[in-house]
Design a protein around this motif. Structure first.
Motif: not given
Length: 403
Positions: A199, A221, A231
């Motif tokens: 994030h 991720s 992201r």
């Protein structure tokens, strides 16, 4: 009256296809329980099949071979200050309530050794990760309080910036980490709390990797080179992970897996915003608007093979010792075909085995790598606590008054 639900499994938690379970980096079940039933756990009994309402229940966790789970104690960035802190405490309370309700299936864990003990007992090691720096309200004392309550990672940002760190999906303001943001990372190292860089903006990732004295994680991720979404993790950051010793935990969210899904999702967001609906809204109006858009614009479907491509791309850059899995179940509206819920991990393992992964390599991905990072963060903490006092710095002292 004893409200504990007896849920003893007939056999210990089923291991994955190579004899070890899955240690997953991110599951949003607590927030789903808040949104759906206001934490009235009896209304979402996890001993029952919750297909259609949740991605997660006890039978499907067992079917997926999940042996350790970081439960996210996420709160929305619409909540700020003390309201966000209070909501985070309520999320922690939810996880505690789940542990009390299912003591024969779930075991509290705050360390690598406790994860292993839970596995030996046939229970799912249950850890907590706070998702977003807004959960600490710019207070290192609050950070320490969350650690004492069992939280073992903090994602530095969620979808919006915090005063001391930039998010991947907001307009840059700090240019990465501020001085106070760097102090947050150092205090997390001292505590033994993992620094989670999912994030966060790329510059926040770079700053954190420069400052940290312990391995970091990316709890959910993928590689930006395969799916160009903010992201995901850029190539230069991935190349820095092996020297840090951290782990990048591939996520199954379609818009972070497949470029066509990312492009479709951007168009959906535009469709929702044009109607005054927040893209993350879960209201009936939002559901109708999504269905309307999808009827006119069929959604690209990510598959197990696409997720395997992401895992292999990560491995090619960071090496097999630095990859893991973070499904983000119950934190996403759309799921990947074949990985629709927590029972799906064996399908990914089987796909990777067909691609030539050895059982030893697969065991690192699913279990050993996150366990190693957790243990290494603990060892760094032991050294730092011998020579450092808890930081009492404030954001005003280090960064000046808010603009």
């Amino acid at each position: 009256m004893n409200d504990t639900v007896s849920t003893a499994p007939s056999t210990p938690t089923r291991p994955g296809p190579v004899g070890v379970p899955v240690f997953d980096g991110h599951n949003d079940l607590p927030w789903a329980l808040r949104e759906q039933v206001g934490y009235e756990l009896a209304r979402r009994e996890l001993t029952a099949d919750q297909s259609g309402t949740l991605h997660t229940d006890l039978a499907r966790l067992e079917a997926g071979g999940v042996g350790a789970q970081f439960w996210s104690v996420y709160v929305s960035t619409e909540l700020t200050g003390q309201t966000a802190v209070t909501a985070t405490l309520e999320q922690v309370d939810c996880v505690r309530a789940l542990l009390e309700r299912y003591p024969e299936r779930l075991a509290a864990a705050t360390s690598a050794s406790e994860v292993e003990r839970a596995r030996e007992s046939g229970r799912i090691a249950s850890l907590m990760g706070a998702e977003g720096g807004h959960s600490i309200g710019c207070s290192l004392g609050t950070l320490r309080a969350l650690y004492r309550l069992g939280v073992r990672y903090l994602t530095l940002t969620h979808n919006d910036n915090v005063a001391w760190a930039d998010s991947a999906t907001d307009e840059p303001r700090a240019g990465g980490l501020t001085r106070f943001g760097e102090e947050v990372v150092r205090e997390m190292n001292r505590l033994g709390m993992l620094v989670d860089l999912s994030h966060t903006a790329a510059d926040t990732m770079r700053d954190a990797l420069r400052v940290t004295r312990a391995p970091v994680i990316f709890s959910h991720s993928n590689a930006r080179s395969l799916c160009d979404h903010p992201r995901n993790v850029p190539e230069d950051v991935l190349r820095a992970v092996p020297d840090n010793g951290g782990v990048v935990m591939a996520t199954f969210v379609p818009k972070f897996v497949l470029q066509a899904a990312a492009d479709w999702d951007r168009s959906l967001d535009e469709h929702l915003l044009a109607r005054g609906i927040h893209p993350l809204a879960t209201s009936e109006e939002a559901r109708r608007a999504r269905a309307e858009f999808e009827a006119e614009h069929p959604r690209p479907r990510a598959t197990v093979s696409d997720v395997a491509d992401q895992v292999e791309r990560l491995r090619s850059v960071v090496g097999v010792d630095h990859v893991g899995l973070g499904g983000d179940f119950d934190g996403t509206v759309f799921t990947t075909s074949g990985l629709e819920d927590v029972s799906g991990y064996p399908a990914l393992s089987e796909e990777l085995l067909t691609r030539g992964w050895s059982e030893e390599e697969l065991a690192k991905l699913t279990w050993h790598n996150p366990l190693r990072v957790l243990g290494e963060a603990e060892r760094v903490s032991e050294r730092l606590r011998e020579r450092e006092e808890p930081s009492v710095a404030t954001v005003e002292q280090l960064d000046g008054p808010a603009a």
